[in-house]
Design an enzyme around this catalytic site. Structure first.
Site, PDB file in Angstrom:
ATOM      1  N   ARG A  86      -7.725 -46.922 -11.817  1.00 20.23           N
ATOM      2  CA  ARG A  86      -8.687 -48.024 -11.837  1.00 20.23           C
ATOM      3  C   ARG A  86      -9.774 -47.715 -10.818  1.00 20.23           C
ATOM      4  O   ARG A  86      -9.483 -47.255  -9.717  1.00 20.23           O
ATOM      5  CB  ARG A  86      -8.012 -49.352 -11.493  1.00 20.23           C
ATOM      6  CG  ARG A  86      -6.996 -49.729 -12.564  1.00 20.23           C
ATOM      7  CD  ARG A  86      -6.291 -51.003 -12.229  1.00 20.23           C
ATOM      8  NE  ARG A  86      -5.025 -51.049 -12.956  1.00 20.23           N
ATOM      9  CZ  ARG A  86      -4.041 -51.890 -12.696  1.00 20.23           C
ATOM     10  NH1 ARG A  86      -4.178 -52.759 -11.720  1.00 20.23           N
ATOM     11  NH2 ARG A  86      -2.933 -51.861 -13.392  1.00 20.23           N
TER      12      ARG A  86
ATOM     13  N   ASP B 269       6.996 -48.856 -13.389  1.00 19.54           N
ATOM     14  CA  ASP B 269       6.769 -49.815 -14.456  1.00 19.54           C
ATOM     15  C   ASP B 269       7.952 -49.879 -15.422  1.00 19.54           C
ATOM     16  O   ASP B 269       8.656 -48.890 -15.601  1.00 19.54           O
ATOM     17  CB  ASP B 269       5.520 -49.356 -15.236  1.00 19.54           C
ATOM     18  CG  ASP B 269       4.717 -50.538 -15.730  1.00 19.54           C
ATOM     19  OD1 ASP B 269       5.190 -51.683 -15.600  1.00 19.54           O
ATOM     20  OD2 ASP B 269       3.610 -50.315 -16.255  1.00 19.54           O
TER      21      ASP B 269
HETATM   22 ZN   LIG Z   1       2.830 -53.928 -18.216  1.00 13.66          ZN
END
Ligand SMILES: [Zn+2]
Ligand SMILES: [Zn+2]
Length: 650
Positions: free
Chosen positions: A366, A386
């Site tokens: 990002r 994640d």
């Molecule tokens: Zn996610």
């Protein structure tokens, strides 16, 4: 008579015109002494503001965030007065309270303020404070306000007033000083007993670099001298623990201007640390029924248009990557979720197959503004621990509890024992801004609330803080210096299953939408390691240390014995290295201390003869070393590891 409702729900009757100070007095004299600010029906008021209607009153002391805000806001008035008296002709602009203290932005004209000026400013502020001035609010018409600052030739205040509605303008007077102000003061200046100018910095008027650069004077004040001393000590300790400093000293990570800002380079020791953290979580996740997946660092632009991430990150982030093929565009992935949705979509699923739990240490990119970048806590490329859980709405409850168990396991293994959780739910009134049926939202919100209660979490519930696609639970940890950090997060999502048309066949043989849970106990590896570094000052739990021990030979004569010890330690799965350099033992110890290596194992003639090692612990200067066998040392290490690192129980 009016009814005043207090935070505990009790209602007391008072004559109209009663002040918050009077209400405090009616409770206790001690409270009245300590109350420095108040809020009435959600609006900040002063302790002497007459209350004329029924309403809810909250009284604040220094220990409340609101109390500190009033204290620092008031202090900023005194700072402005002191500066004006010391440097006549300066132009004042704005001076708000901030998280720690306050600042005032000033146009000093030709004068350059430096730390040489600090002492005089501090003395002046404290001299004014000691005079015990009250703060008095008054209204002024726009014309009056403009006239005041026209006389001072202050274009900044003039600009501020120009943008205000006539009839809403208020000033605050204390001593001989007056300033444009909306209120929220402490009873008098006398309770400010300690004040310090922290620093000065350049700041553009209204934050716009096209405007004139002003001088921002940062200050902080306290009701006791002792509080200031403690605060300064805490700052020093925070500096010593700054992860950017420790990361360099421990050779964990680095940044290179050539590689690019905000893109960390993990050095061998840092990479080993990351790897240990990853292995630790992978092991627990395997037990908890997660399946590991791997997805690419880029994806077609269309993927993120479908997921909605392009709309969110597109314009302000890394721009599409073009290929030799006309019109073909890829994006660096800002999120792993779309990829995992497509993994789910590779097969038809029945309700009997769910939940599916896909985990990946997925690196995302990002584009943070360069001014926002900060060590490892704000970067442009980072790896999330994640995972996405796809389940039926009925499974949400148990899945949520399982995720909480995993997060708590991570916290306890890494020494974070002071944490709380924030439950973010929908706005109670405004329900149209959320996607998904009312029924499903109810289910999800109840699942989170129940799970948090079931796991005895200390929680705060925030209405209106949910994402538009689902409610969430965020964990906040307090570190060794009492600073709060947001770590792991668990989010329910009704949006992506819709956008990616995810389905499963229910027991009714019909197709249904699964619910998706996003979760990351660490948050990101980068941020987590930064927080871990600052919390432990680099003294990680023993199980996590990339190097648990270093063997220091007294001279080259014992090189072979040192190597033999290393072999034996390896047999016991203890991670160690040898320092066989032709250096004095004192120097070897000093260097190992800087590296924060938990154990130094010194070997010389005695040790070789007896088949032992002489064990010195990190930070144990002055204590005598302990002589022991390799077996005894191995048992000692194991015992310590077992204390923090338990096996994850499902
Ligand atoms: Zn996610
Ligand atoms: Zn004020």
């Amino acid at each position: 008579m009016i009814d005043i409702t207090l935070p505990d729900g009790s209602v007391k009757k008072f004559d109209a015109g009663v002040t918050p100070h009077d209400v405090a007095m009616s409770i206790s004299e001690g409270l009245a002494r300590n109350v420095i600010s108040a809020s009435f029906n959600g609006t900040t008021v002063e302790t002497k503001t007459p209350l004329t209607t029924n309403g809810s009153l909250i009284l604040f002391t220094w220990n409340d965030k609101e109390g500190k805000k009033a204290f620092w806001h008031s202090s900023s008035h005194i700072l402005a007065q002191a500066l004006q008296e010391l440097y006549p002709g300066i132009k004042l602009t704005i001076g708000p309270a901030i998280e720690n203290g306050f600042y005032y932005d000033v146009d000093f004209g030709d004068h350059v303020v430096s730390d040489k000026d600090f002492k005089a400013i501090e003395d002046k502020v404290l001299a004014i404070a000691r005079e015990k001035h009250e703060f008095n609010m008054r209204s002024a018409s726009k014309a009056e306000a403009l006239a005041l600052y026209a006389a001072e030739e202050n274009p900044y205040k003039t600009e501020l007033i120009t943008n205000l509605e006539d009839g809403t303008i208020t000033f605050c007077d204390h001593a001989t000083f007056t300033d444009l102000c909306r209120g929220g003061h402490i009873p008098n200046t006398g309770i400010i007993k300690a004040f310090k100018v922290m620093s000065v910095a350049g700041a553009y008027w209204r934050g716009d670099e096209k405007n004139k650069q002003l001088t921002r004077v940062y200050g902080i004040s306290f009701p006791k001298q002792k509080d200031l001393t403690e605060y300064l000590e805490l700052l020093e300790e925070a500096k010593r623990r700054d992860h950017r400093k420790l990361g360099k000293e421990l050779e964990l990570f680095a940044f290179s201007q050539k590689v690019g800002q905000g893109l960390p380079l993990w050095l061998p020791k840092g990479a080993a640390l990351r790897d240990r953290l990853e292995q630790f979580l992978k092991k627990a996740q395997k037990k908890a029924g997660y399946e590991q997946v791997v997805t690419p660092h880029i994806g077609q632009k269309e993927l993120y248009v479908t997921s909605g991430h392009y709309a969110k990150y597109g314009a302000d982030s890394f721009q599409p990557i073009h290929t030799p093929n006309e019109g073909e565009e890829f994006l660096l992935k800002p999120m792993n979720c779309p990829h995992h949705c497509e993994i789910y979509n590779t097969k038809p699923w029945s309700y009997k197959d769910l939940p599916k739990r896909y985990a990946e240490f997925g690196t995302v990119y990002r584009y943070e503004q360069s001014g926002e970048l900060h060590g490892l806590t704000r970067v442009r490329g980072f790896t999330q621990d994640d995972a996405h859980i796809f389940c039926t709405p009925d499974q949400l409850d148990s899945e949520f509890k399982k995720v909480i168990d995993l997060v708590l396991y991570v916290f306890s293994s890494l020494g974070f024992d002071n944490f709380s959780a924030q439950v973010s739910l929908r706005d109670k009134e405004n329900r149209d801004k959320y996607i998904g049926s009312d029924e499903n939202w109810e289910k999800a919100e109840n699942a989170i609330i129940n799970a948090a209660k079931d796991k005895n979490l200390t929680t705060v519930v925030e209405y209106g803080e949910a994402a538009f696609y689902g409610p969430k639970l965020d964990f906040m940890v307090k570190d060794a210096l009492g600073r709060q950090w947001q770590l792991g997060t668990i989010q329910v999502d009704y949006n992506l299953p819709e956008r990616f048309d995810l389905t499963y066949k229910g027991s009714d043989n019909e197709l249904h939408r699964p619910v998706m849970i996003h979760r990351a106990p660490f948050g990101s590896m980068e941020r987590f390691i930064a927080i871990l570094l600052e919390n432990t000052a680099g003294n990680f739990p023993l199980w996590l240390m990339p190097e648990q021990a270093i063997i220091l030979s007294l001279s080259e004569k014992y090189e072979n014995y040192a190597k033999k010890v290393l072999d034996l330690l390896e047999n016991h799965e203890i991670r160690a290295t040898v320092d066989n350099r032709n250096e004095t033992i004192g120097r070897k110890i000093r260097e190992a201390e800087v590296q924060k290596l938990p154990f130094m194992l010194i070997v010389g003639e005695e040790e070789e003869k007896n088949g032992t090692i002489s064990v010195r612990r990190h930070g144990d200067a002055g204590k005598s070393n302990q002589t022991m066998t390799i077996e005894a040392f191995s048992a000692l290490v194991q015992e310590e590891v077992d204390k923090t690192l338990k096996t994850f129980q499902v």
